[in-house]
Design a protein around this motif. Structure first.
Motif, PDB file in Angstrom:
ATOM      1  N   UNK A 162      36.548  59.268  39.144  1.00  0.00           N
ATOM      2  CA  UNK A 162      36.876  58.161  38.247  1.00  0.00           C
ATOM      3  C   UNK A 162      38.200  57.507  38.618  1.00  0.00           C
ATOM      4  N   UNK A 163      39.188  58.316  38.990  1.00  0.00           N
ATOM      5  CA  UNK A 163      40.488  57.757  39.391  1.00  0.00           C
ATOM      6  C   UNK A 163      40.327  56.882  40.628  1.00  0.00           C
ATOM      7  N   UNK A 164      39.549  57.363  41.597  1.00  0.00           N
ATOM      8  CA  UNK A 164      39.317  56.571  42.810  1.00  0.00           C
ATOM      9  C   UNK A 164      38.606  55.267  42.471  1.00  0.00           C
ATOM     10  N   UNK A 165      37.596  55.325  41.610  1.00  0.00           N
ATOM     11  CA  UNK A 165      36.873  54.118  41.229  1.00  0.00           C
ATOM     12  C   UNK A 165      37.763  53.150  40.451  1.00  0.00           C
ATOM     13  N   UNK A 166      38.627  53.700  39.594  1.00  0.00           N
ATOM     14  CA  UNK A 166      39.517  52.845  38.815  1.00  0.00           C
ATOM     15  C   UNK A 166      40.492  52.101  39.722  1.00  0.00           C
ATOM     16  N   UNK A 167      41.089  52.804  40.679  1.00  0.00           N
ATOM     17  CA  UNK A 167      41.988  52.127  41.624  1.00  0.00           C
ATOM     18  C   UNK A 167      41.214  51.179  42.516  1.00  0.00           C
ATOM     19  N   UNK A 168      39.976  51.572  42.874  1.00  0.00           N
ATOM     20  CA  UNK A 168      39.160  50.675  43.685  1.00  0.00           C
ATOM     21  C   UNK A 168      38.821  49.390  42.966  1.00  0.00           C
ATOM     22  N   UNK A 169      38.570  49.484  41.662  1.00  0.00           N
ATOM     23  CA  UNK A 169      38.245  48.279  40.899  1.00  0.00           C
ATOM     24  C   UNK A 169      39.445  47.351  40.781  1.00  0.00           C
ATOM     25  N   UNK A 170      40.650  47.890  40.851  1.00  0.00           N
ATOM     26  CA  UNK A 170      41.857  47.079  40.778  1.00  0.00           C
ATOM     27  C   UNK A 170      42.407  46.725  42.159  1.00  0.00           C
ATOM     28  N   UNK A 172      43.066  45.034  45.793  1.00  0.00           N
ATOM     29  CA  UNK A 172      43.082  43.649  46.284  1.00  0.00           C
ATOM     30  C   UNK A 172      42.050  43.440  47.385  1.00  0.00           C
ATOM     31  N   UNK A 173      41.553  44.528  47.976  1.00  0.00           N
ATOM     32  CA  UNK A 173      40.540  44.411  49.025  1.00  0.00           C
ATOM     33  C   UNK A 173      39.192  44.071  48.402  1.00  0.00           C
ATOM     34  N   UNK A 174      38.573  42.948  48.762  1.00  0.00           N
ATOM     35  CA  UNK A 174      37.321  42.524  48.112  1.00  0.00           C
ATOM     36  C   UNK A 174      36.189  43.537  48.241  1.00  0.00           C
ATOM     37  N   UNK A 175      36.041  44.131  49.434  1.00  0.00           N
ATOM     38  CA  UNK A 175      34.922  45.061  49.631  1.00  0.00           C
ATOM     39  C   UNK A 175      35.088  46.285  48.738  1.00  0.00           C
ATOM     40  N   UNK A 176      36.293  46.836  48.706  1.00  0.00           N
ATOM     41  CA  UNK A 176      36.559  48.010  47.867  1.00  0.00           C
ATOM     42  C   UNK A 176      36.331  47.689  46.401  1.00  0.00           C
TER      43      UNK A 176
END
Length: 351
Positions: A162-170, A172-176
Motif C-alpha cells: 500500500x505504501x508503494x502504491x500510495x507513493x506511486x499514485x503521487x 510525477x512519473x506518468x507511467x508509475x
C-alpha cells in the motif's frame, strides 16, 4: 505547551440538557426496555451446562451448553484433536505479539522482525512435519487461528504494498502514476467476494505447469490485494497532509530520499490517518468471515458446522452469537487502542 482545559458537562446536562439530548436519552431507554426479552433469553433462562442436549429443546433460553460442548470445533475447526495444542499456541503467539506492539516505545525494526519470526513459527507449528510434529494439511486448518493468521498476514503484507502504491499514485512519473491508479481502482471497484473467486479459480490457471498454491494461499492473496488497495488510499490521504517543506528541509540537511520518507514523511502521514487505518484494519478482520464461500474453514465456518450436529436442537443463534462476540472483542479492542494512540499523538503534539 499543554493542551487547553476541557470543560465537561455534568451528567444531568449531558442526558437532559436540551431537546436533542432528552430525545436521545428517551430513545436509549426505550431500546433497553425492548432488549429485556433478549437479556432474559441470553442470561436468565439460559442453559449453561447439561449432559443431555435435549434439555435445551423448549427451554425458552439460550443453550450455552452447546457452545461449551463444541468449543474446540468452533475454535480449531477440523484440526486433529490430539494436536490442538498447536493452534492454541498460535493464538497465544498472536495475542502476545499484539500486546507487545501496544507501547509505541517498542516500535521499530526489532518489533517487525519479532512479528515475522512469530508468525513464521506459528505457520510452522500449524504445518508440522518437523521435530516429530505430525504434518497437517491446510485443508484441516480452521477456526480462530485461521481467522487471526489471515487478518494479520493480509494487513502485514498488504501495508508495504500500500505504501508503494500510495507513493506511486503521487509520483510525477506518468507511467508509475497510471499503473498505481489502475491497480488501486480496479481492486476497489471489485467486491471482495469476486476477488476471492478470481484468485481461487483463475490463479491456478495462470501459474506455470507443475506449480500450485493451496486454497488458503490463494485466499490470502485475495485478502492481501484487497487490503493493499484500500490501505493505499488511506496512506495517500496522510501523505497529502504532510507539508512539502518537511521534505525540502530533510533534503537540505543531506538526508537521502529513502531516509526522508522513512523518518520524516511516513511517521507524520501515518499519525494523521490513525482513525481510517484502524477502520480498514477492523474491516479486514471482519472480511475474513467471507472466506467460507471459497471453502476455507474459518471461525464462522466452524461455528456453522458445529450447529449442524443433530444431537443438539439447532442452536444456530448461540453459535453465531458466540462467533460474533469473538469478532466484536477483537474489533472493539483495536478501536479502543487506536483511540488511545490518537490521544497520545495529540498530547505529544502539544509538548
Amino acid at each position: 505547551m499543554t493542551p487547553p482545559p476541557v470543560q465537561r458537562p455534568g451528567i444531568g446536562t449531558t442526558l437532559f440538557g436540551d431537546a436533542t439530548a432528552a430525545a436521545l436519552t428517551a430513545a436509549t431507554v426505550a431500546i433497553l426496555i425492548a432488549l429485556l426479552p433478549a437479556l432474559d433469553w441470553a442470561f436468565v433462562s439460559a442453559i449453561w451446562a447439561t449432559d443431555d442436549p435435549m434439555r435445551c429443546n423448549g427451554a425458552g433460553g439460550a443453550c450455552w451448553a452447546f457452545v461449551a460442548a463444541k468449543l474446540r470445533l468452533i475454535l480449531f475447526g477440523l484440526y486433529p484433536p490430539e494436536e490442538q495444542w498447536r493452534p492454541m499456541a498460535v493464538i497465544a503467539i498472536v495475542v502476545a505479539l499484539s500486546l507487545a506492539t501496544l507501547p509505541p516505545r517498542f516500535w521499530g525494526r526489532n518489533l517487525v522482525l519479532t512479528w515475522i519470526a512469530g508468525i513464521g513459527a506459528g505457520l510452522a507449528l500449524m504445518w508440522g512435519g518437523f521435530l516429530g510434529l505430525k504434518p497437517v494439511s491446510t485443508a484441516n486448518w480452521g477456526g480462530l487461528p485461521v481467522t487471526l493468521l489471515l487478518a494479520v498476514l493480509s494487513l502485514g503484507i498488504g501495508f508495504p504494498i500500500a505504501v508503494v502504491l500510495a507513493f506511486g499514485r503521487r509520483s510525477a512519473a506518468p507511467v508509475t502514476r497510471v499503473v498505481s491508479v489502475f491497480a488501486i481502482e480496479i481492486v476497489r471497484g471489485m467486491p471482495l467476494v469476486a476477488l476471492l473467486f478470481v484468485t481461487s479459480i483463475m490463479l491456478p490457471l495462470l501459474l506455470p505447469g507443475g506449480w500450485t498454491i493451496d486454497k488458503l494461499g490463494r485466499t490470502l492473496a485475495a485478502l492481501t490485494i484487497f487490503a493493499a488497495a484500500y490501505l493505499a488510499e488511506v496512506v495517500r490521504g496522510g501523505l497529502q497532509g504532510v507539508a512539502q517543506g518537511q521534505v525540502e528541509a530533510a533534503r537540505a540537511l543531506g538526508l537521502p530520499m529513502w531516509l526522508t520518507i522513512w523518518h520524516v514523511v511516513l511517521p507524520q502521514a501515518i499519525q494523521k490517518v490513525i482513525p481510517p487505518l484502524t477502520n480498514t484494519a477492523i474491516v479486514m478482520v471482519k472480511n475474513t468471515s467471507l472466506v467460507l464461500i471459497v471453502g476455507i474453514f474459518d471461525m464462522l465456518s466452524a461455528g456453522r458446522a458445529a450447529a449442524t450436529d443433530p444431537r443438539w436442537p439447532a442452536p444456530y443463534a448461540e453459535s453465531y452469537v458466540f462467533v460474533g462476540a469473538v469478532y466484536f472483542a477483537v474489533c472493539f479492542g483495536i478501536s479502543l487502542y487506536s483511540r488511545w494512540l490518537e490521544q497520545q499523538a495529540q498530547a505529544k503534539s502539544y509538548r
